[in-house]
Write an enzyme that holds these catalytic residues in place. Structure first.
Site, PDB file in Angstrom:
ATOM      1  N   ASN A  96       0.889  -0.934   0.030  1.00 53.13           N
ATOM      2  CA  ASN A  96       0.017   0.041   0.150  1.00 53.13           C
ATOM      3  C   ASN A  96       0.824   1.224  -0.028  1.00 53.13           C
ATOM      4  O   ASN A  96       1.291   1.563   0.888  1.00 53.13           O
ATOM      5  CB  ASN A  96      -0.876  -0.099   1.114  1.00 53.13           C
ATOM      6  CG  ASN A  96      -1.808   1.030   1.470  1.00 53.13           C
ATOM      7  OD1 ASN A  96      -1.905   2.066   0.500  1.00 53.13           O
ATOM      8  ND2 ASN A  96      -2.780   1.255   2.373  1.00 53.13           N
TER       9      ASN A  96
ATOM     10  N   ARG B 161      -2.685  -1.933  -3.479  1.00 51.77           N
ATOM     11  CA  ARG B 161      -3.806  -1.273  -3.243  1.00 51.77           C
ATOM     12  C   ARG B 161      -3.637   0.072  -4.262  1.00 51.77           C
ATOM     13  O   ARG B 161      -2.637   0.594  -4.466  1.00 51.77           O
ATOM     14  CB  ARG B 161      -3.910  -0.503  -1.945  1.00 51.77           C
ATOM     15  CG  ARG B 161      -4.817   0.585  -1.980  1.00 51.77           C
ATOM     16  CD  ARG B 161      -5.149   1.041  -0.624  1.00 51.77           C
ATOM     17  NE  ARG B 161      -6.134   2.080  -0.487  1.00 51.77           N
ATOM     18  CZ  ARG B 161      -6.205   3.284  -0.177  1.00 51.77           C
ATOM     19  NH1 ARG B 161      -4.751   3.648   0.785  1.00 51.77           N
ATOM     20  NH2 ARG B 161      -6.811   4.104  -0.029  1.00 51.77           N
TER      21      ARG B 161
ATOM     22  N   HIS C 197     -12.832   4.076  -0.607  1.00 55.31           N
ATOM     23  CA  HIS C 197     -12.830   2.949   0.440  1.00 55.31           C
ATOM     24  C   HIS C 197     -13.558   1.703   0.199  1.00 55.31           C
ATOM     25  O   HIS C 197     -14.101   0.882   1.016  1.00 55.31           O
ATOM     26  CB  HIS C 197     -13.424   3.619   1.775  1.00 55.31           C
ATOM     27  CG  HIS C 197     -12.725   4.409   2.513  1.00 55.31           C
ATOM     28  ND1 HIS C 197     -13.594   5.408   2.802  1.00 55.31           N
ATOM     29  CD2 HIS C 197     -11.343   4.987   2.547  1.00 55.31           C
ATOM     30  CE1 HIS C 197     -12.606   6.495   3.565  1.00 55.31           C
ATOM     31  NE2 HIS C 197     -11.287   5.995   3.348  1.00 55.31           N
TER      32      HIS C 197
ATOM     33  N   GLY D   1      -9.857   9.667   6.757  1.00 55.09           N
ATOM     34  CA  GLY D   1     -10.810   9.709   5.755  1.00 55.09           C
ATOM     35  C   GLY D   1     -12.073   9.021   6.105  1.00 55.09           C
ATOM     36  O   GLY D   1     -12.037   8.135   6.585  1.00 55.09           O
TER      37      GLY D   1
ATOM     38  N   ARG E 255     -10.728  17.229   5.778  1.00 62.45           N
ATOM     39  CA  ARG E 255     -11.248  17.260   4.558  1.00 62.45           C
ATOM     40  C   ARG E 255     -12.749  17.892   5.171  1.00 62.45           C
ATOM     41  O   ARG E 255     -13.376  17.268   6.089  1.00 62.45           O
ATOM     42  CB  ARG E 255     -11.550  16.230   3.758  1.00 62.45           C
ATOM     43  CG  ARG E 255     -10.142  15.708   3.068  1.00 62.45           C
ATOM     44  CD  ARG E 255     -10.259  14.370   2.346  1.00 62.45           C
ATOM     45  NE  ARG E 255      -9.711  13.718   3.191  1.00 62.45           N
ATOM     46  CZ  ARG E 255      -9.582  12.136   2.640  1.00 62.45           C
ATOM     47  NH1 ARG E 255     -10.437  11.659   1.808  1.00 62.45           N
ATOM     48  NH2 ARG E 255      -8.753  11.263   3.278  1.00 62.45           N
TER      49      ARG E 255
ATOM     50  N   ASP F 121      -7.460  14.619  14.992  1.00 62.35           N
ATOM     51  CA  ASP F 121      -7.637  13.449  15.788  1.00 62.35           C
ATOM     52  C   ASP F 121      -8.485  13.515  16.666  1.00 62.35           C
ATOM     53  O   ASP F 121      -8.820  14.208  17.607  1.00 62.35           O
ATOM     54  CB  ASP F 121      -6.145  13.151  16.523  1.00 62.35           C
ATOM     55  CG  ASP F 121      -5.880  11.889  16.918  1.00 62.35           C
ATOM     56  OD1 ASP F 121      -5.546  11.042  16.306  1.00 62.35           O
ATOM     57  OD2 ASP F 121      -6.545  11.387  18.068  1.00 62.35           O
ATOM     58  N   MET F 122      -9.457  12.246  16.340  1.00 62.87           N
ATOM     59  CA  MET F 122     -10.745  12.410  17.212  1.00 62.87           C
ATOM     60  C   MET F 122     -10.588  12.068  18.605  1.00 62.87           C
ATOM     61  O   MET F 122     -11.346  12.585  19.596  1.00 62.87           O
ATOM     62  CB  MET F 122     -11.971  11.191  16.539  1.00 62.87           C
ATOM     63  CG  MET F 122     -13.185  11.043  17.508  1.00 62.87           C
ATOM     64  SD  MET F 122     -13.890  12.472  17.518  1.00 62.87           S
ATOM     65  CE  MET F 122     -14.794  12.872  15.546  1.00 62.87           C
TER      66      MET F 122
ATOM     67  N   ILE G 288     -12.360   5.640  14.036  1.00 64.07           N
ATOM     68  CA  ILE G 288     -13.111   6.332  14.914  1.00 64.07           C
ATOM     69  C   ILE G 288     -14.344   5.344  15.186  1.00 64.07           C
ATOM     70  O   ILE G 288     -14.809   5.256  15.903  1.00 64.07           O
ATOM     71  CB  ILE G 288     -13.694   7.595  14.287  1.00 64.07           C
ATOM     72  CG1 ILE G 288     -12.307   8.584  14.074  1.00 64.07           C
ATOM     73  CG2 ILE G 288     -14.688   8.250  14.868  1.00 64.07           C
ATOM     74  CD1 ILE G 288     -12.778   9.897  13.294  1.00 64.07           C
TER      75      ILE G 288
ATOM     76  N   ASN H 243     -13.759   2.609  17.408  1.00 65.59           N
ATOM     77  CA  ASN H 243     -13.099   2.818  18.883  1.00 65.59           C
ATOM     78  C   ASN H 243     -13.977   3.867  19.810  1.00 65.59           C
ATOM     79  O   ASN H 243     -13.583   4.169  20.701  1.00 65.59           O
ATOM     80  CB  ASN H 243     -11.674   3.295  18.868  1.00 65.59           C
ATOM     81  CG  ASN H 243     -10.514   2.111  18.363  1.00 65.59           C
ATOM     82  OD1 ASN H 243     -10.702   1.158  18.915  1.00 65.59           O
ATOM     83  ND2 ASN H 243     -10.118   2.520  17.112  1.00 65.59           N
TER      84      ASN H 243
ATOM     85  N   GLU I 183      -8.747  -4.235   5.284  1.00 62.21           N
ATOM     86  CA  GLU I 183      -8.373  -4.187   3.846  1.00 62.21           C
ATOM     87  C   GLU I 183      -7.300  -4.911   3.429  1.00 62.21           C
ATOM     88  O   GLU I 183      -7.495  -5.511   2.174  1.00 62.21           O
ATOM     89  CB  GLU I 183      -8.266  -2.685   3.445  1.00 62.21           C
ATOM     90  CG  GLU I 183      -9.574  -1.825   3.762  1.00 62.21           C
ATOM     91  CD  GLU I 183      -9.132  -0.149   3.738  1.00 62.21           C
ATOM     92  OE1 GLU I 183      -8.697   0.204   4.968  1.00 62.21           O
ATOM     93  OE2 GLU I 183      -9.522   0.641   3.053  1.00 62.21           O
TER      94      GLU I 183
HETATM   95  P1  AMP Z   1      -7.526   5.394  10.804  1.00 59.25           P
HETATM   96  O1  AMP Z   1      -7.417   6.293   9.600  1.00 59.25           O
HETATM   97  O2  AMP Z   1      -8.825   4.329  10.669  1.00 59.25           O
HETATM   98  O3  AMP Z   1      -6.347   4.866  11.487  1.00 59.25           O
HETATM   99  O4  AMP Z   1      -8.520   6.225  11.904  1.00 59.25           O
HETATM  100  C1  AMP Z   1      -7.804   7.499  12.583  1.00 59.25           C
HETATM  101  C2  AMP Z   1      -8.626   8.109  13.443  1.00 59.25           C
HETATM  102  O5  AMP Z   1      -9.398   7.074  14.623  1.00 59.25           O
HETATM  103  C3  AMP Z   1      -8.224   9.305  14.451  1.00 59.25           C
HETATM  104  O6  AMP Z   1      -8.982  10.294  14.290  1.00 59.25           O
HETATM  105  C4  AMP Z   1      -8.022   8.629  15.812  1.00 59.25           C
HETATM  106  O7  AMP Z   1      -8.178   9.755  16.728  1.00 59.25           O
HETATM  107  C5  AMP Z   1      -9.388   7.760  15.974  1.00 59.25           C
HETATM  108  N1  AMP Z   1      -9.397   6.861  17.053  1.00 59.25           N
HETATM  109  C6  AMP Z   1      -8.468   6.241  17.286  1.00 59.25           C
HETATM  110  N2  AMP Z   1      -8.695   5.404  18.448  1.00 59.25           N
HETATM  111  C7  AMP Z   1      -9.746   6.244  18.982  1.00 59.25           C
HETATM  112  C8  AMP Z   1     -10.293   6.151  20.180  1.00 59.25           C
HETATM  113  N3  AMP Z   1     -10.077   5.308  21.080  1.00 59.25           N
HETATM  114  N4  AMP Z   1     -11.518   7.137  20.322  1.00 59.25           N
HETATM  115  C9  AMP Z   1     -11.601   8.024  19.465  1.00 59.25           C
HETATM  116  N5  AMP Z   1     -10.956   7.991  18.133  1.00 59.25           N
HETATM  117  C10 AMP Z   1     -10.195   7.058  18.147  1.00 59.25           C
END
Ligand code: AMP
Length: 395
Positions: free
Chosen positions: A9, A86, A175, A207, A236, A277-278, A326, A329, A380
């Protein structure tokens, strides 16, 4: 040692590699980051010794170094049986994964104008692996392929018709590999077959996209010509009024600058002014940072709105599915989103939700919920490995 499948990837400045055995179990993975930068780094998961890279390492350098490290550290003893790549954009040329030959490469090149940041770098990865393993069958797995089943009413923009005919301007969706995995995994968990399972799948990572999958077939999806349309994402904007571009032009912001802002400075980052970052956003909101709470509110509201919109494409609904960093988690995001769907009779069990469905085969819906709600970790790489192995055997 058993036959192995290598999954590649390539991103604009990073490479992820994964090695699977013939039972499709992951044996090893590796990551190279900040490529073409003075501080390029590479490592193998679970191994504290970094993989040596020169400064400003190219994708070629990094792939060679990672493959050498797989051999040196006894993770791989001979050439892989197949290699899966990918590839972001397959345009209308690919409805499914394809064995890589001259024709496939030309078609990927032809789609590069639709994904200028991704397809060229995907091709660099393909060329590098063909040089390293000239006799190994290689397969391209496209993010767009799963959505080639969209009906015209869902993929056409209401623009002059020749924009589509002459320039291919339409909604493609992305996706696809993750949404396809959701369709299969949800059907398994629901005790059904993919061909009779209808879900709405929300892939929420950096994304974010949502897809309506009717009896196993993608019928609508939130991303469009590019991965900018639809849901609010990390940086975005997702949907905005296209009139925005002219309005911003009047304030001295060019179309290309506006495009950059919508891709890189918007979404959760733009709204909160702090982070994309969530997890960090939730912590900030808990400490009373109002713009962060507002960013979460906008994110969840848009998500709920799209869940409603996706229903019009389905003959029936077996489950809503959450995935991605997100989606897998954040119990908080899921709870806040589903709260908006009360009128549709969809409700969560707070305890199952707080445990991310870990002890309930992914189920987080309340017993009274009109439709099941599932959390399913995406995979994926596994889909790419399966496709690479399947097509290589047909070769
Ligand atoms: P990904 O691109 O699939 O790796 O997802 C990244 C996003 O997942 C980021 O915004 C992270 O902050 C969020 N994320 C990962 N773990 C948690 C968690 N425990 N609570 C909230 N958001 C999370």
């Amino acid at each position: 040692m058993d036959e192995t499948i290598l999954v590649v990837n390539c991103g604009s400045s990073s490479i992820k590699l994964a090695l699977f055995d013939s039972n499709h179990e992951k044996q090893a993975s590796a990551l190279a980051e900040r490529l073409n930068n003075p501080d390029s780094i590479a490592k193998i998961s679970g191994d504290s010794v970094p993989v040596a890279l020169p400064a400003n390492a190219s994708h070629d350098h990094a792939l060679q170094a990672l493959v050498n490290a797989f051999y040196d550290r006894n993770l791989m003893s001979r050439e892989p049986a197949s290699i899966g790549h990918r590839v972001v954009h397959g345009g209308e040329a690919f409805r499914e994964a394809a064995l890589i030959d001259k024709k496939t490469i030309t078609a990927i090149e032809d789609c590069a104008s639709l994904a200028p940041l991704h397809n060229p770098v995907n091709l660099i990865g393909i060329n590098a692996m063909q040089r390293l393993f000239p006799d190994v069958p290689q397969v391209a797995v496209f993010d767009t392929a799963f959505h080639q089943s969209l009906p015209k009413r869902a993929f056409l923009y209401a623009l002059p018709e020749h924009y589509y005919r002459e320039w291919g301007i339409r909604r493609y969706g992305f996706h696809g590999t993750s949404h396809q995995f959701m369709a299969h995994e949800a059907s398994r968990r629901l005790g059904k077959t993919p061909a009779t399972t209808s879900i709405i799948s929300a892939h929420l990572g950096n994304g974010c996209s949502m897809t309506a999958i009717d009896n196993g077939i993608s019928k609508d999806t939130s991303m469009g010509l590019t991965p900018l349309e639809g849901l609010v994402m990390g940086t975005r904007s997702g949907d905005v009024d296209p009139g925005l571009f002219d309005y911003l032009a009047g304030r001295g912001i060019s179309a290309s600058e506006a495009h950059r802002v919508l891709n890189q400075d918007s979404g959760l980052l733009g709204l909160s002014g702090q982070t994309n970052d969530m997890r960090s956003l939730c912590e900030l909101a808990d400490h009373g940072h109002e713009p962060s709470q507002l960013a979460i509110d906008v994110f969840c509201f848009r998500l709920a709105k799209y869940f409603g919109a996706m229903m019009v494409s389905l003959s029936h609904l077996d489950a809503l599915v959450f995935t991605g960093g997100i989606g897998e988690n954040s119990a908080r995001v899921r709870a806040q989103t589903i709260e908006h769907l009360k009128l549709l009779g969809i409700t969560l069990d707070p305890d199952l939700n707080n445990h991310h469905g870990q002890y309930s085969e992914g189920h987080i819906g309340d017993a009274d919920s009109r439709f099941p709600v599932l959390v399913i970790p995406t995979n994926e790489e596994l889909v790419i490995a399966r496709e690479a192995s399947r097509l290589a055997k047909l070769n």
